[in-house]
Each structure stands twice: as structure tokens, then as C-alpha cells.
Write an enzyme that holds these catalytic residues in place. Structure first.
Site, PDB file in Angstrom:
ATOM      1  N   ARG A  47       0.829  -1.205   0.000  1.00 16.90           N
ATOM      2  CA  ARG A  47       0.000   0.000   0.000  1.00 16.90           C
ATOM      3  C   ARG A  47       0.870   1.265   0.000  1.00 16.90           C
ATOM      4  NH1 ARG A  47      -3.388   2.403   4.744  1.00 16.90           N
ATOM      5  NH2 ARG A  47      -4.883   3.711   3.624  1.00 16.90           N
ATOM      6  N   HIS A 106       0.639   4.566  -2.352  1.00 15.58           N
ATOM      7  CA  HIS A 106       0.510   5.935  -1.843  1.00 15.58           C
ATOM      8  C   HIS A 106       1.669   6.806  -2.315  1.00 15.58           C
ATOM      9  CE1 HIS A 106      -2.631   5.606   1.606  1.00 15.58           C
ATOM     10  NE2 HIS A 106      -2.929   4.809   0.614  1.00 15.58           N
ATOM     11  N   ASN A 162      -3.171   8.615   5.434  1.00 22.52           N
ATOM     12  CA  ASN A 162      -2.132   7.648   5.806  1.00 22.52           C
ATOM     13  C   ASN A 162      -2.752   6.537   6.636  1.00 22.52           C
ATOM     14  OD1 ASN A 162      -2.289   8.008   8.589  1.00 22.52           O
ATOM     15  ND2 ASN A 162      -0.586   9.397   8.708  1.00 22.52           N
ATOM     16  N   HIS A 180      -6.357  -5.568  -2.515  1.00 20.92           N
ATOM     17  CA  HIS A 180      -7.123  -5.728  -1.274  1.00 20.92           C
ATOM     18  C   HIS A 180      -7.380  -7.199  -0.938  1.00 20.92           C
ATOM     19  CE1 HIS A 180      -8.720  -1.310  -1.425  1.00 20.92           C
ATOM     20  NE2 HIS A 180      -7.458  -1.403  -1.094  1.00 20.92           N
TER      21      HIS A 180
END
Ligand code: HEM
Ligand SMILES: *[C@@H]1O[C@H](CO)[C@@H](O)[C@H](O)[C@H]1NC(C)=O
Ligand SMILES: *[C@@H]1O[C@H](CO)[C@@H](O)[C@H](O)[C@H]1NC(C)=O
Ligand SMILES: *[C@@H]1O[C@H](CO)[C@@H](O)[C@H](O)[C@H]1NC(C)=O
Ligand SMILES: *[C@@H]1O[C@H](CO)[C@@H](O)[C@H](O)[C@H]1NC(C)=O
Ligand SMILES: *[C@@H]1O[C@H](CO)[C@@H](O)[C@H](O)[C@H]1NC(C)=O
Length: 324
Positions: free
Chosen positions: A61, A65, A93, A191
Site C-alpha cells: 500500500r 501511496h 495515511n 485488497h
């Protein structure tokens, strides 16, 4: 003669454009300057994930980001300064973790080749290796990213899609990064690993439309089960996103979404686009026949967003949390 020459030039150009990946990233970028980098990253990452399997998901992840804010330039790794709140201190975050792991890998690389390998490249490799350790796909990571010098919390807020986005917003968010609808559904497959805080989806469980109801796009039995885990105000509890196999990278995510058990609005929303829904159904029907290959391709594509390359762009950070 002139024709042959012309042909050779065209041929040479084709060759070069083949080797140099988009925007100047290339495979084997550190071959001469740090030939062991991939082996070092793999060894350290494997050690970390074997000891703590739940760290793989946040590391994947983190690369996402990083890439969605200012491009894949390691800006997600920078700490806040006296004057600027960094991306890692922005609201989205939510639970990003694993910064210490990236630092550890960076230290191991620095020991062998000081000042050579960027934090942005290390993060791209760590994300790849973390997925492989959880039995996911492997892909070759084009390298040569430089590290940026700016990390800005407001930009994180403006560039990261929140979990309540609908399909139109999701497609627009990805399109703004050069990613298409296929990349959206494929990368959402990330996911299949990891956990989420209740607070990322409780809005779907309680009083969704103001009539004491839950989100009609969420399977009602599943909503009941989730309500048992998450009170309306819970900001602590972690829920597995792919219950039962959240530590294995597999194609289960698509079966969940198809059964209307995607955890976030952004997961459910994928069913609202015919082309995307067809992809999901195809993965379900074929036990994810193309998912691994697709994920590998989309990760390489995501890894190229807005990269800093070349002599005059960015720097090679010594420590990932600080500009030199
Ligand atoms: C499509 C838009 C996306 C949205 C709206 C979204 C949103 C979220 C949210 C809200 C969480 C839970 C955070 C928490 O509450 O702890 C999460 C977790 C996660 N996301 Fe996404 N995400 C998206 C795309 C992606 C992509 C592209 C990847 C990587 C390829 C990814 C990988 C992950 C992983 C692995 C976790 C679990 C993290 C952990 O276990 O700590 N997501 N995402
Ligand atoms: C940098 O930020 C991380 C994560 O927020 C924190 O754990 C660490 O202590 C910070 N490092 C320094 C030297 O301030
Ligand atoms: C951070 O980004 C926002 C939005 O682009 C901008 O308005 C702000 O000035 C930036 N902050 C700093 C300290 O550069
Ligand atoms: C995330 O941001 C919050 C502030 O919104 C901060 O308190 C927290 O330490 C940050 N988390 C990390 C891992 O930096
Ligand atoms: C998605 O959300 C935007 C902004 O709230 C809204 O204008 C749009 O109509 C929504 N689209 C769908 C398909 O729900
Ligand atoms: C549900 O939402 C409605 C409309 O916003 C509000 O009037 C009502 O008090 C809410 N019910 C609960 C139990 O929070």
C-alpha cells in the site's frame, strides 16, 4: 545505401526505446553500480515478512501511496519538517506502517553500495518482494527513480482516492495518474491482503441513508457480521479485507466483490461499470486465470507514475525519512 543507413537508425532507435523503459526507467539500472541490490532487498524483505506476515500489505500500500502523490519519488517516506506536514502525517495515511522496514532494507543496501540506490526504487522492490513472499505474482521492476525533496500532507489528501469514492470518481482519480479502468480493477485486487480499520467503512454499516439502514450495495448478512465487529465509533479494530486468507495474495478478492462483500464503497463500486464487472466475473469464473499477470503489468505501470529520472532530477537520499 542511404536507405540502409536510414533503416539502421530506425532499428537502433527501436532497440533503445525497448531497453529504456518509459520515462527513463530500465531493468538492471544498477547492474554496474550496485549489482547485488535486488538480492539484498529480497533477502531483507523476506526476513521481515517471514517474521511479520502482516507487514506485507502495508508495504504494498505504501508504494501505491507513494506513486499517487508527486509520482513514485519516495515522498511518502519523508518525515514532517518544522515548516511542512508530510504525506505520512496526512489523514489518508490511516495506518500506513512499515516505515521502519523500509529503513532497514535501505541500511542493508547502503552498507554494500552507499549513496547509489534511491528510496523510491527500494520501496518499489520491497512492494514487489512482499507480494511474492505472500505467494503472489513476481514482476521485473524497471529502476532508476530518484528521490524527491518534498512531501506535503495536503497533496496526499488531494491525490489519494478515499474509500467512499464512487466508480466515476475512482476512474477519474486513476485516469489522472495515467491508469485506466483495467488498472483500477486489477490494482484494487491488492485488497486480497491486509486489514482495514473499522472507521474506513462503518458509514456503510450504520444509518447509511439516514433511515437506520446499511449500504444496499453491501450484502446484508455480511453487514450484520461486520456490525458485530465494529461499533459506529470504533477507530481501533482491524478487520481482514479478505477474511480467512488476508495473508495470502490470491484472486479471492474478486469473488468477494462479486458477492457484494467488498469492504469499501470503492470495492463495491467496481460492479457499477460494465467493463469492470465483466473483468471481475471473468476472474471469478476462471479462478483468476489472468489476475497475476495483470497485476504484475499494472504494478509496473503504476511504478512509472511521475518518476524523477536523469541527472538533474531529485537525489539519492541517504536516509529515507530525510532529504540530504
Ligand atoms: C482504488 C482505490 C483505493 C482505495 C479507495 C483504497 C482504500 C484503502 C483503505 C481505506 C484501506 C484501509 C486503511 C485502514 O483503514 O487501515 C486500504 C488498505 C489497503 N490497500 Fe487500498 N485502496 C485503493 C487502492 C489500492 C491499491 C492500488 C493498492 C495496491 C496495489 C492497495 C493496497 C492496499 C493494501 C495492501 C491494504 C491493506 C493495508 C494494511 O493491511 O495495513 N489499495 N486501502
Ligand atoms: C520519522 O517519522 C517516523 C514515522 O512517523 C517516526 O517513527 C520517526 O521517529 C521519525 N524519525 C525522526 C528522526 O524524527
Ligand atoms: C502543500 O500543497 C498545497 C496544495 O497543493 C499547497 O497549497 C501548499 O502551499 C503546500 N504546502 C507547502 C508547505 O508547500
Ligand atoms: C498518520 O497521521 C496522523 C495524523 O493525521 C499521525 O498522528 C500519525 O502518526 C500518522 N501515522 C504515521 C504512520 O505516520
Ligand atoms: C459520484 O460522485 C460524484 C460527486 O459526489 C457525483 O457527482 C456523481 O453523480 C456520482 N456518480 C455516480 C455514478 O454515483
Ligand atoms: C440517522 O440519520 C438521520 C438523518 O441524518 C438522523 O435524523 C437520525 O437521528 C440518525 N439515527 C441514528 C440512530 O443515528
Amino acid at each position: 545505401m542511404a536507405l540502409t543507413k536510414h533503416f539502421l537508425v530506425v532499428f537502433a532507435l527501436l532497440l533503445v526505446s525497448n531497453i529504456c523503459d518509459g520515462q527513463g526507467l530500465k531493468l538492471g539500472y544498477y547492474r554496474k553500480t550496485c549489482s547485488k541490490v535486488e538480492a539484498i532487498v529480497k533477502k531483507e524483505t523476506t526476513k521481515i515478512i517471514t517474521t511479520a506476515p502482516t507487514l506485507a500489505a502495508p508495504l504494498l500500500r505504501m508504494h501505491f501511496h507513494d506513486c499517487f502523490v508527486r509520482g513514485c519519488d519516495g515522498s511518502v517516506l519523508l518525515n514532517s519538517t518544522r515548516t511542512t506536514q508530510a504525506e505520512k502525517d496526512a489523514v489518508p495515511n490511516q495506518s500506513l506502517r512499515g516505515f521502519g522496514s523500509v529503513d532497514r532494507v535501505k541500511s542493508a543496501v547502503e552498507k554494500k553500495c552507499p549513496g547509489v540506490v534511491s528510496c523510491a526504487d527500494i520501496l518499489a522492490l520491497v512492494a514487489r518482494d512482499a507480494v511474492s513472499v505472500l505467494k503472489g505474482p513476481f514482476w521485473k521492476v524497471p529502476l532508476g527513480r530518484k528521490d524527491g525533496k518534498v512531501s506535503n500532507a495536503t497533496e496526499a489528501l488531494n491525490n489519494l482516492p478515499p474509500p467512499f469514492f464512487n466508480i466515476t470518481q475512482l476512474k477519474a482519480s486513476f485516469a489522472s495518474k495515467g491508469l485506466n479502468a483495467k488498472d483500477l480493477v486489477v490494482l484494487s485486487g491488492g485488497h486480497t491482503i491486509g486489514t482495514s480499520h473499522c472507521s474506513s467503512f462503518t458509514n456503510r454499516l450504520y444509518n447509511f441513508t439516514g433511515r437506520g439502514d446499511s449500504d444496499p450495495a453491501l450484502d446484508s448478512n455480511y453487514a450484520t457480521r461486520l456490525r458485530r465487529k465494529c461499533s459506529p465509533t470504533d477507530v481501533r479494530t482491524l478487520v481482514e479485507m479478505d477474511p480467512g486468507s488476508f495473508k495470502t495474495f490470491d484472486e479471492d478478492y474478486f469473488a468477494l466483490v462479486a458477492k457484494r462483500r467488498g469492504l469499501f464503497t470503492s470495492d463495491s463500486a467496481l460492479l457499477d461499470d460494465a467493463q469492470i464487472r465483466a473483468y471481475i466475473n471473468r476472474q471469478v469464473a476462471t479462478k483468476g486465470s489472468t489476475f497475476f499477470k495483470d497485476f504484475a503489468d499494472s504494478m509496473v505501470k503504476m511504478g512509472k507514475i511521475g518518476v524523477l529520472t536523469g541527472k538533474n532530477a531529485g537525489e539519492i537520499r541517504k536516509r529515507c525519512a530525510f532529504v540530504n
